[in-house]
Design a protein around this motif. Structure first.
Motif, PDB file in Angstrom:
ATOM      1  N   GLU A  29       0.854  -1.184   0.000  1.00 47.57           N
ATOM      2  CA  GLU A  29       0.000   0.000   0.000  1.00 47.57           C
ATOM      3  C   GLU A  29       0.887   1.229   0.000  1.00 47.57           C
ATOM      4  OE1 GLU A  29      -3.870   0.314   2.210  1.00 47.57           O
ATOM      5  OE2 GLU A  29      -2.450   1.285   3.544  1.00 47.57           O
ATOM      6  N   GLY A  67       0.062   5.209  -1.520  1.00 47.60           N
ATOM      7  CA  GLY A  67      -0.587   6.476  -1.236  1.00 47.60           C
ATOM      8  C   GLY A  67       0.351   7.650  -1.366  1.00 47.60           C
ATOM      9  N   THR A 109      -0.994  10.229  -4.069  1.00 40.03           N
ATOM     10  CA  THR A 109      -2.249  10.922  -3.768  1.00 40.03           C
ATOM     11  C   THR A 109      -2.337  11.430  -2.344  1.00 40.03           C
ATOM     12  OG1 THR A 109      -3.345   8.890  -3.071  1.00 40.03           O
ATOM     13  CG2 THR A 109      -3.505   9.467  -5.421  1.00 40.03           C
ATOM     14  N   THR A 153      -3.359   9.542  -0.085  1.00 42.77           N
ATOM     15  CA  THR A 153      -4.448   8.730   0.441  1.00 42.77           C
ATOM     16  C   THR A 153      -4.041   7.265   0.352  1.00 42.77           C
ATOM     17  OG1 THR A 153      -6.036  10.338  -0.394  1.00 42.77           O
ATOM     18  CG2 THR A 153      -6.903   8.181   0.211  1.00 42.77           C
ATOM     19  N   PRO A 154      -4.076   6.545   1.458  1.00 43.93           N
ATOM     20  CA  PRO A 154      -3.719   5.122   1.408  1.00 43.93           C
ATOM     21  C   PRO A 154      -4.554   4.379   0.362  1.00 43.93           C
ATOM     22  CG  PRO A 154      -3.974   5.828   3.687  1.00 43.93           C
ATOM     23  CD  PRO A 154      -4.454   6.953   2.820  1.00 43.93           C
ATOM     24  N   ASP A 155      -3.946   3.421  -0.301  1.00 44.60           N
ATOM     25  CA  ASP A 155      -4.615   2.681  -1.366  1.00 44.60           C
ATOM     26  C   ASP A 155      -5.966   2.127  -0.932  1.00 44.60           C
ATOM     27  OD1 ASP A 155      -2.492   3.184  -3.032  1.00 44.60           O
ATOM     28  OD2 ASP A 155      -1.634   1.175  -2.862  1.00 44.60           O
ATOM     29  N   ASP A 197      -8.108   3.186   1.222  1.00 44.69           N
ATOM     30  CA  ASP A 197      -9.120   4.236   1.266  1.00 44.69           C
ATOM     31  C   ASP A 197      -9.449   4.739  -0.133  1.00 44.69           C
ATOM     32  OD1 ASP A 197      -9.162   4.026   4.034  1.00 44.69           O
ATOM     33  OD2 ASP A 197      -7.756   5.699   4.306  1.00 44.69           O
ATOM     34  N   TYR A 198      -8.418   4.939  -0.929  1.00 50.21           N
ATOM     35  CA  TYR A 198      -8.625   5.388  -2.310  1.00 50.21           C
ATOM     36  C   TYR A 198      -9.472   4.373  -3.061  1.00 50.21           C
ATOM     37  CZ  TYR A 198      -7.875   6.742  -7.107  1.00 50.21           C
ATOM     38  OH  TYR A 198      -8.087   7.103  -8.410  1.00 50.21           O
TER      39      TYR A 198
END
Length: 78
Positions: free
Chosen positions: A6, A8, A11, A13-15, A17-18
């Protein structure tokens, strides 16, 4: 493009959550697109196809609701 870890980093944003955000958006977009398909089928008086698209639309809405619930819990630290 898949990764075994993971990230992120691009972005912020952790994968996980994304991926949930993407899933919810995809479900909602699909539900919206299917609305047009339902209307097309109804104009063509094809109730069988309209019913199929309504079922698919309901499934997409359900997926979005489940995804939103999971995302909300994770973003709230739950």
């Amino acid at each position: 493009m898949t990764s075994s870890t993971e990230t992120g980093s691009a972005t912020g944003t952790p994968d996980k959550d994304y991926n949930l955000i993407w899933y919810v958006e995809a479900c909602l977009s699909n539900a919206l697109r299917l609305e047009g398909y339902v209307q097309d089928a109804e104009r063509g008086k094809d109730t069988e196809v309209a019913d199929l698209f309504r079922k698919a639309q309901a499934d997409s809405r359900k997926g979005a609701e489940i995804g939103k619930k999971l995302l909300r819990a994770r973003l709230n630290g739950g």
